[in-house]
Design a protein around this motif. Structure first.
Motif, PDB file in Angstrom:
ATOM      1  N   ALA A 111       0.824  -1.201   0.094  1.00 46.02           N
ATOM      2  CA  ALA A 111       0.008   0.115   0.140  1.00 46.02           C
ATOM      3  C   ALA A 111       0.828   1.158   0.032  1.00 46.02           C
ATOM      4  O   ALA A 111       0.592   2.247  -0.614  1.00 46.02           O
ATOM      5  CB  ALA A 111      -0.911   0.008   1.271  1.00 46.02           C
ATOM      6  N   ARG A 112       1.935   1.233   1.042  1.00 46.06           N
ATOM      7  CA  ARG A 112       2.916   2.200   0.768  1.00 46.06           C
ATOM      8  C   ARG A 112       3.540   2.609  -0.748  1.00 46.06           C
ATOM      9  O   ARG A 112       3.564   3.622  -1.116  1.00 46.06           O
ATOM     10  CB  ARG A 112       3.973   2.335   1.826  1.00 46.06           C
ATOM     11  CG  ARG A 112       5.036   3.332   1.913  1.00 46.06           C
ATOM     12  CD  ARG A 112       6.176   3.001   2.683  1.00 46.06           C
ATOM     13  NE  ARG A 112       6.989   2.099   1.998  1.00 46.06           N
ATOM     14  CZ  ARG A 112       7.552   1.102   2.078  1.00 46.06           C
ATOM     15  NH1 ARG A 112       7.785   0.813   3.556  1.00 46.06           N
ATOM     16  NH2 ARG A 112       8.079   0.390   1.532  1.00 46.06           N
ATOM     17  N   ASP A 113       3.721   1.472  -0.889  1.00 39.83           N
ATOM     18  CA  ASP A 113       4.573   1.578  -2.612  1.00 39.83           C
ATOM     19  C   ASP A 113       3.535   2.239  -3.536  1.00 39.83           C
ATOM     20  O   ASP A 113       3.873   2.847  -4.383  1.00 39.83           O
ATOM     21  CB  ASP A 113       5.148   0.086  -2.886  1.00 39.83           C
ATOM     22  CG  ASP A 113       6.422  -0.218  -1.933  1.00 39.83           C
ATOM     23  OD1 ASP A 113       7.152   0.475  -1.377  1.00 39.83           O
ATOM     24  OD2 ASP A 113       6.730  -1.415  -2.136  1.00 39.83           O
ATOM     25  N   GLU A 114       2.465   1.519  -3.454  1.00 33.81           N
ATOM     26  CA  GLU A 114       1.316   2.104  -4.220  1.00 33.81           C
ATOM     27  C   GLU A 114       1.133   3.565  -4.235  1.00 33.81           C
ATOM     28  O   GLU A 114       0.998   4.290  -5.110  1.00 33.81           O
ATOM     29  CB  GLU A 114       0.126   1.310  -4.192  1.00 33.81           C
ATOM     30  CG  GLU A 114      -0.977   1.690  -5.268  1.00 33.81           C
ATOM     31  CD  GLU A 114      -0.677   1.445  -6.619  1.00 33.81           C
ATOM     32  OE1 GLU A 114      -1.211   2.138  -7.572  1.00 33.81           O
ATOM     33  OE2 GLU A 114       0.203   0.555  -7.033  1.00 33.81           O
ATOM     34  N   ARG A 115       1.036   4.042  -2.870  1.00 35.08           N
ATOM     35  CA  ARG A 115       0.757   5.370  -2.716  1.00 35.08           C
ATOM     36  C   ARG A 115       1.947   6.305  -3.302  1.00 35.08           C
ATOM     37  O   ARG A 115       1.631   7.484  -3.853  1.00 35.08           O
ATOM     38  CB  ARG A 115       0.681   5.765  -1.152  1.00 35.08           C
ATOM     39  CG  ARG A 115      -0.720   5.583  -0.599  1.00 35.08           C
ATOM     40  CD  ARG A 115      -0.896   6.016   0.822  1.00 35.08           C
ATOM     41  NE  ARG A 115       0.006   5.633   1.679  1.00 35.08           N
ATOM     42  CZ  ARG A 115       0.161   4.509   2.400  1.00 35.08           C
ATOM     43  NH1 ARG A 115      -0.982   3.509   2.327  1.00 35.08           N
ATOM     44  NH2 ARG A 115       1.011   4.327   3.127  1.00 35.08           N
ATOM     45  N   LEU A 116       3.426   5.891  -2.963  1.00 39.78           N
ATOM     46  CA  LEU A 116       4.260   6.395  -3.436  1.00 39.78           C
ATOM     47  C   LEU A 116       4.243   6.586  -4.981  1.00 39.78           C
ATOM     48  O   LEU A 116       4.609   7.609  -5.739  1.00 39.78           O
ATOM     49  CB  LEU A 116       5.339   5.883  -2.915  1.00 39.78           C
ATOM     50  CG  LEU A 116       6.896   6.368  -3.341  1.00 39.78           C
ATOM     51  CD1 LEU A 116       7.175   7.766  -3.124  1.00 39.78           C
ATOM     52  CD2 LEU A 116       8.226   5.559  -3.077  1.00 39.78           C
ATOM     53  N   TRP A 117       3.967   5.458  -5.720  1.00 41.26           N
ATOM     54  CA  TRP A 117       3.991   5.692  -7.082  1.00 41.26           C
ATOM     55  C   TRP A 117       2.797   6.439  -7.477  1.00 41.26           C
ATOM     56  O   TRP A 117       3.081   7.095  -8.568  1.00 41.26           O
ATOM     57  CB  TRP A 117       3.577   3.888  -7.777  1.00 41.26           C
ATOM     58  CG  TRP A 117       3.594   3.876  -8.876  1.00 41.26           C
ATOM     59  CD1 TRP A 117       2.561   3.462  -9.740  1.00 41.26           C
ATOM     60  CD2 TRP A 117       4.570   4.139 -10.032  1.00 41.26           C
ATOM     61  NE1 TRP A 117       2.791   3.478 -10.913  1.00 41.26           N
ATOM     62  CE2 TRP A 117       4.202   3.861 -11.240  1.00 41.26           C
ATOM     63  CE3 TRP A 117       5.850   4.646  -9.834  1.00 41.26           C
ATOM     64  CZ2 TRP A 117       4.871   4.013 -12.380  1.00 41.26           C
ATOM     65  CZ3 TRP A 117       6.636   4.573 -10.868  1.00 41.26           C
ATOM     66  CH2 TRP A 117       6.034   4.553 -12.278  1.00 41.26           C
TER      67      TRP A 117
END
Length: 171
Positions: free
Chosen positions: A36-42
């Motif tokens: 979820a963190r990686d997706e938000r960053l992306w």
């Protein structure tokens, strides 16, 4: 006695099962948080790329307007207004550049973005119309180079990490 041993084995099995479930759920929850963190960053990176490209496009238009106003009447109110608008657009473009740098791990993409801002800033300094047109073209080409590099990064990440939608549509 047999019943007590059977009960202890059942209790031990239940505790072992609960402990294993706890460990697996903890790992799954941690992985879900990371994803979820990686997706938000992306998503933030994509928004930053888009905002930067939009800011440079607006800034280039204001720089051209500033150049024409300065050429037509260097002491006129239109020139002063155009200069103020160009400076405001430059501030917006710089803010977009800083956001991009904060979110982007790729130094080459950051370099291309900085170059796009620099060549756009030089438009109002052109000495004559051919030089202005050439500088505006350089600005457009620098922006296109940034967009192409960002697009390559997006495509590379998408091919490495397909989303659940693309995985679902493939099946």
């Amino acid at each position: 006695m047999q019943t007590a041993i059977t009960s202890l084995i059942a209790i031990a099995g239940t505790l072992l099962g609960a402990a294993a479930t706890y460990l697996f759920q903890g790992r799954a929850a941690k992985q879900a948080r990371i994803e979820a963190r990686d997706e938000r960053l992306w998503q933030e990176q994509l928004a930053a790329y888009s905002a930067f490209a939009g800011a440079i496009t607006s800034y280039r238009a204001r720089e051209n307007t500033y150049w024409f106003a300065k050429r037509d009447n260097p002491n006129g109110s239109t020139h002063i207004s155009a200069r103020s608008e160009a400076f405001a657009e430059r501030a917006t473009a710089k803010a977009a550049l800083f956001r991009l740098r904060l979110l982007n791990p790729d130094p080459e993409l950051s370099r291309l973005a900085s170059e796009a801002l620099e060549v756009t800033t030089a438009i109002h300094r052109a000495k004559d119309e051919p030089a202005r047109a050439e500088q505006a073209e350089r600005s457009q080409l620098a922006l296109l180079a940034f967009v192409e590099a960002a697009s390559n990064q997006v495509r590379a990440r998408t091919s490495m990490h397909p989303t659940s939608e693309s995985s679902a549509s493939a099946s």
